[in-house]
Design an enzyme around this catalytic site. Structure first.
Site, PDB file in Angstrom:
ATOM      1  N   GLU A 259      32.279  35.432  28.732  1.00 27.96           N
ATOM      2  CA  GLU A 259      33.327  36.388  28.838  1.00 27.96           C
ATOM      3  C   GLU A 259      33.111  36.701  30.277  1.00 27.96           C
ATOM      4  OE1 GLU A 259      35.511  37.378  26.916  1.00 27.96           O
ATOM      5  OE2 GLU A 259      34.657  36.274  25.188  1.00 27.96           O
ATOM      6  N   CYS A 298      36.515  44.773  32.370  1.00 29.69           N
ATOM      7  CA  CYS A 298      36.867  43.225  32.388  1.00 29.69           C
ATOM      8  C   CYS A 298      38.443  43.426  31.818  1.00 29.69           C
ATOM      9  CB  CYS A 298      36.259  42.582  31.424  1.00 29.69           C
ATOM     10  SG  CYS A 298      35.983  43.189  29.756  1.00 29.69           S
TER      11      CYS A 298
HETATM   12  P1  NAP Z   1      26.727  39.830  36.777  1.00 31.68           P
HETATM   13  O1  NAP Z   1      26.070  40.231  38.176  1.00 31.68           O
HETATM   14  O2  NAP Z   1      27.289  38.333  36.428  1.00 31.68           O
HETATM   15  O3  NAP Z   1      25.599  40.175  35.633  1.00 31.68           O
HETATM   16  C1  NAP Z   1      25.810  39.909  34.291  1.00 31.68           C
HETATM   17  C2  NAP Z   1      24.405  39.878  33.471  1.00 31.68           C
HETATM   18  O4  NAP Z   1      23.901  38.494  34.042  1.00 31.68           O
HETATM   19  C3  NAP Z   1      23.754  41.073  33.941  1.00 31.68           C
HETATM   20  O5  NAP Z   1      22.684  41.383  32.772  1.00 31.68           O
HETATM   21  C4  NAP Z   1      22.526  40.210  34.764  1.00 31.68           C
HETATM   22  O6  NAP Z   1      21.482  40.890  34.935  1.00 31.68           O
HETATM   23  C5  NAP Z   1      22.544  38.995  34.499  1.00 31.68           C
HETATM   24  N1  NAP Z   1      22.014  37.958  35.260  1.00 31.68           N
HETATM   25  C6  NAP Z   1      22.345  37.766  36.546  1.00 31.68           C
HETATM   26  N2  NAP Z   1      21.707  36.728  37.026  1.00 31.68           N
HETATM   27  C7  NAP Z   1      20.966  36.037  36.042  1.00 31.68           C
HETATM   28  C8  NAP Z   1      20.376  35.053  35.812  1.00 31.68           C
HETATM   29  N3  NAP Z   1      20.004  34.282  36.683  1.00 31.68           N
HETATM   30  N4  NAP Z   1      19.760  34.913  34.503  1.00 31.68           N
HETATM   31  C9  NAP Z   1      19.786  35.728  33.679  1.00 31.68           C
HETATM   32  N5  NAP Z   1      20.642  36.827  33.563  1.00 31.68           N
HETATM   33  C10 NAP Z   1      21.392  36.925  34.949  1.00 31.68           C
HETATM   34  O7  NAP Z   1      27.963  40.531  36.467  1.00 31.68           O
HETATM   35  P2  NAP Z   1      28.027  42.329  36.337  1.00 31.68           P
HETATM   36  O8  NAP Z   1      28.058  42.713  37.966  1.00 31.68           O
HETATM   37  O9  NAP Z   1      27.129  42.920  35.482  1.00 31.68           O
HETATM   38  O10 NAP Z   1      29.494  42.704  35.739  1.00 31.68           O
HETATM   39  C11 NAP Z   1      30.563  42.543  36.331  1.00 31.68           C
HETATM   40  C12 NAP Z   1      31.298  41.376  36.040  1.00 31.68           C
HETATM   41  O11 NAP Z   1      31.593  41.112  34.793  1.00 31.68           O
HETATM   42  C13 NAP Z   1      32.586  41.631  36.639  1.00 31.68           C
HETATM   43  O12 NAP Z   1      32.858  40.371  37.211  1.00 31.68           O
HETATM   44  C14 NAP Z   1      33.547  41.465  35.363  1.00 31.68           C
HETATM   45  O13 NAP Z   1      34.924  40.916  35.341  1.00 31.68           O
HETATM   46  C15 NAP Z   1      32.595  40.984  34.280  1.00 31.68           C
HETATM   47  N6  NAP Z   1      32.805  41.361  32.915  1.00 31.68           N
HETATM   48  C16 NAP Z   1      33.470  40.667  31.905  1.00 31.68           C
HETATM   49  C17 NAP Z   1      33.710  41.147  30.699  1.00 31.68           C
HETATM   50  C18 NAP Z   1      34.484  40.459  29.537  1.00 31.68           C
HETATM   51  O14 NAP Z   1      34.407  40.472  28.426  1.00 31.68           O
HETATM   52  N7  NAP Z   1      35.238  39.390  30.047  1.00 31.68           N
HETATM   53  C19 NAP Z   1      33.060  42.429  30.410  1.00 31.68           C
HETATM   54  C20 NAP Z   1      32.506  43.187  31.248  1.00 31.68           C
HETATM   55  C21 NAP Z   1      32.380  42.513  32.674  1.00 31.68           C
HETATM   56  P3  NAP Z   1      21.062  41.723  36.009  1.00 31.68           P
HETATM   57  O15 NAP Z   1      21.757  43.035  36.159  1.00 31.68           O
HETATM   58  O16 NAP Z   1      19.615  41.966  35.810  1.00 31.68           O
HETATM   59  O17 NAP Z   1      21.011  40.982  37.394  1.00 31.68           O
END
Ligand code: NAP
Length: 678
Positions: A259, A298
């Site tokens: 997602e 999101c």
């Molecule tokens: P993100 O930076 O992509 O991080 C998402 C998750 O991935 C976090 O738990 C992050 O952990 C983890 N992660 C990052 N690098 C990783 C790796 N190499 N290995 C394992 N895990 C890793 O996104 P975010 O900033 O938290 O969230 C914002 C984004 O999420 C926005 O673009 C939004 O659109 C999207 N979103 C989508 C939905 C949906 O349902 N479609 C819902 C909410 C948000 P760390 O924090 O420890 O880096």
């Protein structure tokens, strides 16, 4: 100096504090460090083994109803302790209104799954998907799809914006399926998730190994996944793409559901004038979506599509409402919108807003203005207007994950649909219209590019859940840039954590495997009339064969005049014979059902409490005066409802004197237990 809190992980049955390589967590409003989380190294193989070898077996020995009861108990426990979650969540920038989505929304999701599972799933460990398929003419070889839990671990990688809901909406279907979970929240808000996990574990309702929590980085866990594991990711498209390409995930064909970003649109219908109730509804939806969670959602509205001649009144109305938004401390009840989660997030939103500004004029706010509240991660709303959305690209591709949205004019409905679809796959689009034809055109044009379409007008104003709220009953996800994943949607979500298997064999084999009666299976003799036996005593397959009863012309006449159903097929021999379905006058189908009940019921007061309905009724062959009918009544499945009674589904076959089936259906009754359940 305020103490920096240690946020621990819960791994292999023990709480593990962060170590020297922990990452800082900051207060959204002040920017000061309030906690730290993470570990330099993790025994990732051991964590996965603990889930697979301890958590999985513990969950799999429970029935779907046991798991549902466990989830309900956890929801009640979280609900009783939610004030602590509220208090801590303020530090992430979430206001009291935001808590309703994250904390109450998460708890509510658990309740819905617990209740749906007890109504829609059996009190068993095998879920049957679809009807029995006849694979041979004589019925001796049949097929059935069954779903059983995957034997691995579900790894949930969650985004920062919903530290509680984001975890609970995935945990409920995972546990219902019978899979253990390893939750990895985003580091920025993992202190709130940690508290929710502590509350759940303290309740004593979570079986050993069913829940582990990794705060901070996940190490090399994804290098150890197998084809029995599931990865459910929520976050940015960039991270999703990186994780998806992990060699082990590719090699093992591990399920990976994502997602990710979404450029959701809302459309104001061309039928809505500024004085219609739908106009105010539209403005309120946009304002709510821009400001709840400070736009870090999101599903938030990023693109606002408005008929070209309505642009001016819409800009005027939105600007008036945005100017009344109070920005301030999340725990201040006067605040409408708190800060973003971190200064890094502010910088990201500012950079994305600059990209949008290259194609659109800012009509509310100033992208270059200093923060509305000094210190911390406060960010004032920005409303852009893109005059030529056909020529523009960035406004359709850039997700500024904050209180930022762009207005665009459309010429006609086809143009509106084309613009909505330029999100290249979105979680949700909403349409505010009072015209069903407009709703049909937009929905059919946009559905392929959207996971959800939200239609609102004056009739849904009170009950509507709002553009941005994913509901546990309805799917959440979207194609293309939204990730191609699917979550929620009731029991559909549970099946994401199960393997669907086609089982082919004899009816007896399938009945033994599924615990449901399969037509054609050897009848199990009933020791007494089944209506005299309590819910707990009845066996699947137990069959009562009744006496026969001859249907006379007098019966048909009497029934016709008594009920008023004098349809010609029952009354007029010549007219009935002209009908391709009947040889002449025939008995009413409802007369046959009534005679069947007269043949199989046991009249004395007993464990059968009520007849609650019929399913799958088919009349297969006409019954003529002089034919005789008898009934086979078989216990098909049983579903406990509460400690006092449960629902019994009976297979009913009415046959004629030549043993040909004339009608078949499933009868539902509520039956008392002989011995009430504990
Ligand atoms: P993100 O930076 O992509 O991080 C998402 C998750 O991935 C976090 O738990 C992050 O952990 C983890 N992660 C990052 N690098 C990783 C790796 N190499 N290995 C394992 N895990 C890793 O996104 P975010 O900033 O938290 O969230 C914002 C984004 O999420 C926005 O673009 C939004 O659109 C999207 N979103 C989508 C939905 C949906 O349902 N479609 C819902 C909410 C948000 P760390 O924090 O420890 O880096």
């Amino acid at each position: 100096m305020t103490e920096i809190r240690d946020v621990s992980s819960y791994l292999i049955g023990a709480w593990c504090p962060p170590d020297a390589e922990a990452r800082p967590i900051h207060d959204a409003a002040t920017g000061r460090q309030l906690a730290r989380a993470g570990h330099g190294s993790l025994d990732t193989a051991g964590i996965l083994r603990h889930a697979r070898e301890v958590g999985g077996p513990a969950l799999r020995q429970l029935s779907f109803h046991d798991r549902a009861r466990m989830i309900k108990a956890l929801a009640q426990h979280l609900d009783a302790n939610k004030q602590a979650l509220y208090d801590l969540s303020f530090s992430t920038g979430a206001t009291l209104r935001d808590h309703a989505f994250d904390i109450d929304g998460g708890i509510g999701t658990l309740f819905v799954f617990a209740s749906k599972a007890r109504r829609e799933m059996p009190d068993a460990t095998v879920y049957v998907d679809g009807p029995v398929e006849a694979l041979s003419r004589d019925g001796s070889f049949v097929g059935q799809h069954i779903c059983t839990p995957l034997r691995g671990a579900a790894i949930h990688i969650n985004a920062f914006n919903f530290p509680v809901w984001g975890m609970l909406e995935k945990l409920a279907p995972t546990w219902l399926a019978g899979m253990p979970a390893i939750v990895k929240p985003a580091t920025a808000t993992c202190h709130v998730t940690e508290l929710a996990v502590r509350i759940m574990l303290d309740s004593g309702h979570v079986p050993d190994g069913a829940l582990q929590l990794v705060c901070g980085g996940i190490g090399d866990m994804l290098d150890h996944v197998s084809g029995q594991d599931v990865i459910s990711f929520t976050g940015s498209a960039e991270t999703a793409a990186r994780l998806r390409s992990t060699p082990a995930i590719q090699r093992e064909a591990t399920r990976f559901s994502a997602e990710q970003d979404s450029l959701n649109a809302t459309i104001l219908g061309p039928d809505v004038p500024p004085d219609a109730p739908e106009f105010d509804l539209f403005v309120s939806e946009v304002i709510r979506e821009m400001t709840v969670k400070a736009g870090q959602k999101c599903t938030a509205i990023r693109r606002i599509l408005v008929p070209a001649d309505a642009i001016d009144p819409v800009i005027t109305a939105l600007c008036a409402r945005l100017s009344r938004i109070t920005i301030g401390a999340a725990d201040d009840p006067e605040t409408d919108m708190g800060p973003l989660v971190s200064s890094a997030q502010c910088a990201d939103v500012r950079a994305k807003a600059a990209l949008i500004a290259s194609e659109a004029a800012c009509v509310f706010g100033d992208p270059d203005a200093p923060p509305p509240v000094p210190g911390g991660a406060f960010f004032a709303p920005l409303l852009f207007f893109c005059r030529d959305p056909d020529a523009a690209h960035l406004v359709h591709e850039t997700e500024a994950f904050g209180p930022v949205a762009t207005l665009m004019p459309y010429r006609d409905l086809d143009h509106a649909v084309a613009l909505a679809n330029r999100g290249q796959g979105s979680l949700v689009a909403s349409l505010i219209t009072h015209d069903p034809e407009v709703a049909r055109t937009v929905t059919l044009g946009a559905a392929a590019c959207h996971g959800r379409i939200y239609l609102a007008d004056r009739t849904t104003m009170k009950a509507g859940s709002g553009h941005g709220a994913p509901l546990p009953h309805m799917i959440h996800g979207g194609p293309g840039r939204a990730g191609g994943g699917e979550e929620l949607g009731g029991i559909r979500a549970v099946l994401h954590y199960m393997q669907r298997t086609a089982v082919q064999g004899s009816p007896d084999m399938l009945r033994a495997i599924t615990g449901r009666h399969v037509p054609g299976a050897t009848p199990v003799p009933a020791p007494a009339h089944p209506f005299t036996r309590g819910f707990d005593a009845l066996h699947i397959g137990e069959t009562l064969e009744t006496e026969a009863r001859t249907v006379t012309l007098d019966d048909i006449e009497t029934f016709a005049h008594f009920t008023g159903d004098t349809f010609y097929a029952h009354m007029d021999d010549a007219a009935a014979a002209r009908n391709p379905f009947f040889p002449g006058r025939v008995a009413h189908g409802y007369l046959l059902l009534s005679f069947a009940a007269g043949l199989f019921v046991h009249p004395e007061e007993g464990p059968v409490l009520a007849n609650t309905g019929l399913d799958a009724l088919r009349f297969l062959k006409p019954v003529s005066p002089g034919d005789s009918v008898s009934v086979l009544l078989t216990v098909m499945s049983k579903t406990p409802r509460n400690p006092a009674y449960g629902e019994v589904r009976w297979h009913v076959k009415i046959k004629n004197q030549n043993a040909e089936p004339v009608a078949e259906y499933e009868l539902l009754t509520m039956n008392a237990f002989d011995t009430p359940a504990a």
